[in-house]
Structures are given as C-alpha cells and as structure tokens.
Design an enzyme around this catalytic site. Structure first.
Site, PDB file in Angstrom:
ATOM      1  N   HIS A  52       0.873  -1.169   0.000  1.00 55.89           N
ATOM      2  CA  HIS A  52       0.000   0.000   0.000  1.00 55.89           C
ATOM      3  C   HIS A  52       0.919   1.230   0.000  1.00 55.89           C
ATOM      4  CE1 HIS A  52      -3.008   2.755   1.748  1.00 55.89           C
ATOM      5  NE2 HIS A  52      -3.918   1.862   1.432  1.00 55.89           N
ATOM      6  N   GLN A  88      -5.133  -4.893   6.524  1.00 55.02           N
ATOM      7  CA  GLN A  88      -6.074  -5.671   5.726  1.00 55.02           C
ATOM      8  C   GLN A  88      -6.341  -7.034   6.368  1.00 55.02           C
ATOM      9  OE1 GLN A  88      -8.758  -5.499   3.195  1.00 55.02           O
ATOM     10  NE2 GLN A  88      -7.246  -3.890   2.978  1.00 55.02           N
ATOM     11  N   CYS A 110      -4.394   2.404  -4.005  1.00 52.10           N
ATOM     12  CA  CYS A 110      -3.208   2.846  -3.256  1.00 52.10           C
ATOM     13  C   CYS A 110      -2.054   1.862  -3.428  1.00 52.10           C
ATOM     14  CB  CYS A 110      -3.510   3.024  -1.768  1.00 52.10           C
ATOM     15  SG  CYS A 110      -4.742   4.264  -1.430  1.00 52.10           S
ATOM     16  N   LYS A 165     -11.292  -0.973   9.449  1.00 51.82           N
ATOM     17  CA  LYS A 165     -11.383  -2.128   8.550  1.00 51.82           C
ATOM     18  C   LYS A 165     -11.917  -3.352   9.286  1.00 51.82           C
ATOM     19  CE  LYS A 165      -8.382  -0.408   5.134  1.00 51.82           C
ATOM     20  NZ  LYS A 165      -7.090  -0.466   4.473  1.00 51.82           N
ATOM     21  N   ASP A 204       2.306  -4.927   8.261  1.00 51.80           N
ATOM     22  CA  ASP A 204       1.123  -4.091   8.126  1.00 51.80           C
ATOM     23  C   ASP A 204      -0.096  -5.015   8.153  1.00 51.80           C
ATOM     24  OD1 ASP A 204      -1.088  -2.795   7.066  1.00 51.80           O
ATOM     25  OD2 ASP A 204      -0.043  -2.006   5.316  1.00 51.80           O
TER      26      ASP A 204
HETATM   27  C1  LIG Z   1      -6.094   0.324   4.492  1.00 48.57           C
HETATM   28  C2  LIG Z   1      -4.686  -0.085   4.447  1.00 48.57           C
HETATM   29  C3  LIG Z   1      -3.658   0.760   4.920  1.00 48.57           C
HETATM   30  C4  LIG Z   1      -3.929   2.144   5.419  1.00 48.57           C
HETATM   31  O1  LIG Z   1      -4.697   2.135   6.548  1.00 48.57           O
HETATM   32  P1  LIG Z   1      -5.246   3.516   7.170  1.00 48.57           P
HETATM   33  O2  LIG Z   1      -6.281   3.086   8.137  1.00 48.57           O
HETATM   34  O3  LIG Z   1      -5.831   4.280   6.013  1.00 48.57           O
HETATM   35  O4  LIG Z   1      -4.105   4.207   7.768  1.00 48.57           O
HETATM   36  C5  LIG Z   1      -2.371   0.280   4.885  1.00 48.57           C
HETATM   37  N1  LIG Z   1      -2.086  -0.940   4.422  1.00 48.57           N
HETATM   38  C6  LIG Z   1      -3.048  -1.791   3.960  1.00 48.57           C
HETATM   39  C7  LIG Z   1      -2.667  -3.136   3.465  1.00 48.57           C
HETATM   40  C8  LIG Z   1      -4.368  -1.381   3.953  1.00 48.57           C
HETATM   41  O5  LIG Z   1      -5.321  -2.203   3.487  1.00 48.57           O
END
Ligand SMILES: *Cc1c(COP(=O)(O)O)cnc(C)c1O
Length: 408
Positions: free
Chosen positions: A125, A205, A366, A228, A202
C-alpha cells in the site's frame, strides 16, 4: 453449497446501513477492503461515551475522567489479549495503520545510516512505501523491493537473496489490499531475524480476517486500523516489542507524552504514553474495543470460513463472464477480487455498478506499483465481508454483465 454456521440474515440486522437504498436499489456493499461497515453495538458505544462519560483521560481526579480512562485502558488490554502481546504497554493507540507506520519509520531515522538497507514487498500500500522512501532520503539508506509473480505471490527465493547483514528492516503487509494475497509472514520474519533485521507487518487488511499472534510470530511491529474491522475511522494501533519501543524516540511532542518539562530539558513519559502525545481519540479507542468484542463474539474462524465460501463462489461466478480476468490468484488469499473485463476501463464499469447500488472500488487501490507490474491503469475490486451474501455475489455478476453489454 452454503456450509456456513453463521446466520448471515440475522447478523445483517446489526448493521443499520445495510438497510439503505442507493439510487432506489438495495445497497450491495462490496468495498470492505477500503472500510468496513459499523454494527449497532459500535455505534451505541460512541453514543454512550458522549452521553454519559465524555472526559479527558489520565489527568482528572473526577469520576468521569476516571471512567473514561478505565474504558480507554481496558481496550488496550483487549488489544493485547487479541493479538497476544506480552505487555499492555506494547500496544500504542494511533490514528490508524498509516500513523503507526510513520511512527516507526520516523523512529528509525536515528538508527539507520547510509550503508543500511530496507526491504519492502512489491505489493505494498502507498502508506507502506512513502514513509520508507522519506526515511531513505533522510538517512541515505537504500530501499530494495521483494518481487512477486503473476499470481501475486512474493518470490521467496529472491527475498532470501536480498537479505544480508546490512538489511535493517523488512516491511510487508500481512494481506495485500489490492490482491488479497496472504503473505507467508512467519517465514518472512524468521528469515529477516536470521540476518538481524527488524520486521514490521502491516496488518490493516489482515486484521478483519485473521488473528495474528504477535508473540508466536515473534514480529517486531504489527499494525491495525479499526475502520477495517467494524470500528470507527481515525483509530488504530501499533504493536511493538518493548525493547524496540524503548529504543525508538518519541514521534510527536506534546501533553501526555512527557514526565517532566522545563525549558532546559524534558524527560519523556514511560510507555505507552511516550507515543501518545496530546488528547487521544478516546471515543474511537472505546468503539474499537466494542468492534473487537463484536467480531470476537461472531468468531474469527467462522468469519474466515464463510468469507472463503463467498470468495470461492464469487470467483466461480465472475470467471463465467467472458473476457473477465482476475488479478491476484495466490493460493492463500482473503475475500478480495481484483479484476478487469477485456479492455474496458475499470472506472466505467464501476460507475455503472454504482448506479445499480453496488459499491465496488476502482483504480489503483493505493498500490500503483502493482498496477505497473500488470501494466494496467487499475482494476475493479470487489471485497467481501462476513455480512455479504451469496445473493449479493449474484447481483454483482449480473451487474457486471449488464455493464459489459452497455459498454460494448
Ligand atoms: C487500508 C490499508 C492501509 C492504510 O490504513 P489507514 O487506516 O488508512 O491508515 C495500509 N495498508 C493496507 C494493506 C491497507 O489495506
């Protein structure tokens, strides 16, 4: 065919927004990878906070402040249990994954030098690319990319070749938001640790589908965003191993993060407050806790099983559409389908779907480097949650067919 143990029709009643109509059609919400919908229990927790105990935390002697502080700190404990962190203060509240990543990246500016290297996966992302580029500019360290193959799996042999004793950090998402790939993070972490590199995963997701056990994984940092996973926007968390959180300097200065302040010198508060400058998103954190409870009551195993049924059914339905190509066909993936139909522009199809009340995402999600990899401007992405139904999959398939007929 439907084997789930979940009563989806009843679960859907928990989400007021799913009742609404869009352009006269029932809403078919398939943009869960961008943000999930909010159940009544979470909405109630927000109303309850502002109706009965809104106060600033950690400061007041009064009852409301104490209640708010307790509720806020309870959620830290909840997150600690959920992700199996060792200590409460290894959970830092942030505004979300982007904030969490920036916090770590900024902290590493004082650790890296120009001979060091940072590895990121090819399916990141933007929020997981830009902070590292900024860090490299600041420190002179080099950014290297772990490549992937056509199906959206990382090339693990290439990853091993890229690792060496100058690799200081490895960054990878647990699940790709654009492709749905579930990355082999355990292997990624173990290999990085073998050369002494730290790892940030990260989990933005992944956290809606999979429960990560940060101690079992031995991961150095892990992130999540509440929005999310049925929670509100503007709140998330960073898990960090205590030794790392102690080593990193504070990210922002302000109230709450200090121990003592004079014009000559300020000493910082202990963890976790060192990283929580200013008045935090108290209500958001409390609602994050309500969202976590809500999802855990349903059960992540039941959620994952049903979402896999949805994914398999949707994949089969969509592949029956002539000219439809799915991007991201990794063996382990979550309920995300990125696709295009022939040479049609994703935006055109997305716009027609919208007019039928079907909410999908179009564009680069993104994750522009992934689109460059496939040499496409973008995709249409349908991402499913546990409250989606097989009927909605049918509506999506019918909608795409109609859009294709209109556009050809
Ligand atoms: C949504 C997402 C982000 C960003 O998250 P925010 O809540 O907008 O800061 C980063 N990495 C992944 C894989 C995402 O799906």
């Amino acid at each position: 065919m439907i084997e789930t143990t979940l009563d989806i029709a009843t679960l859907r009643k928990d989400f007021p927004i799913l009742e609404r109509k869009v352009y006269g059609y029932p809403l078919v919400y398939l943009d869960n990878a961008a943000t999930s919908q909010t159940p009544q229990a979470v909405i109630d927790s927000i109303v309850d906070y502002y109706s009965s105990y809104n106060a600033n935390i950690h400061r007041g002697v009064h009852a409301l402040s104490q209640e708010a502080t307790d509720a806020y700190e309870q959620v830290r404990k909840k997150l600690k249990r959920h992700f199996n962190a060792g200590k409460d203060h290894e959970i830092i509240f942030t505004s979300g994954t982007t904030h969490s990543i920036n916090l770590v990246a900024s902290g590493f500016a004082s650790i890296l030098n120009k001979d060091d290297e940072i590895l990121v996966s090819a399916m990141e992302h933007h929020s997981n690319i830009v902070p590292w580029q900024m860090l490299c500019e600041k420190t002179g360290a080099k950014l290297r990319v772990i490549p992937m193959d056509e199906s959206g799996d990382l090339l693990m042999d290439k990853y091993e070749q890229l690792l060496h004793e100058r690799t200081k950090l490895v960054f990878c998402n647990h699940v790709s938001n654009a492709l749905g790939t579930i990355n082999p993070i355990e292997e990624i972490i173990n290999k990085a640790h073998a050369v002494g590199a730290a790892v940030l995963i990260d989990g933005a997701q992944a956290a809606a589908h999979i429960v990560a056990d940060v101690q079992a994984l031995d991961v150095d940092f892990y992130t999540a965003s509440a929005h999310k996973m049925c929670g509100p926007t503007g709140i998330g968390m960073l898990y960090g191993k205590e030794e790392w959180l102690r080593r990193l300097p504070p990210y922002q200065g302000g109230g709450e993060m200090i121990a003592e302040v004079s014009f000559e010198k300020t000493t910082y508060a202990d963890l976790p407050h060192k990283f929580e400058a200013g008045t935090p998103n108290i209500c958001g954190a409390i609602a994050f806790g309500a969202a976590l409870d809500y999802m855990n009551n349903i059960g992540f195993e039941a959620i994952a099983q049903y979402e896999e049924e949805l994914l398999n059914y949707a994949t089969a339905q969509l592949l029956q559409i002539e000219g439809l190509r799915i991007y991201g066909t990794a063996r382990h993936k979550t309920s995300v389908i990125s696709f295009n139909v022939g040479e049609m522009h994703p935006y055109d199809i997305g716009t027609i779907l919208d007019k039928m009340g079907i909410a999908v995402r179009t564009g680069h999600h993104c994750a522009q480097p992934i689109m460059d990899f496939y040499q496409i401007p973008g995709t249409i992405r349908a991402s499913f949650s546990f409250y989606n139904t097989m009927e909605e999959v049918d509506m999506l398939a019918a909608g795409i067919k109609k859009a294709v007929a209109m556009l050809s």
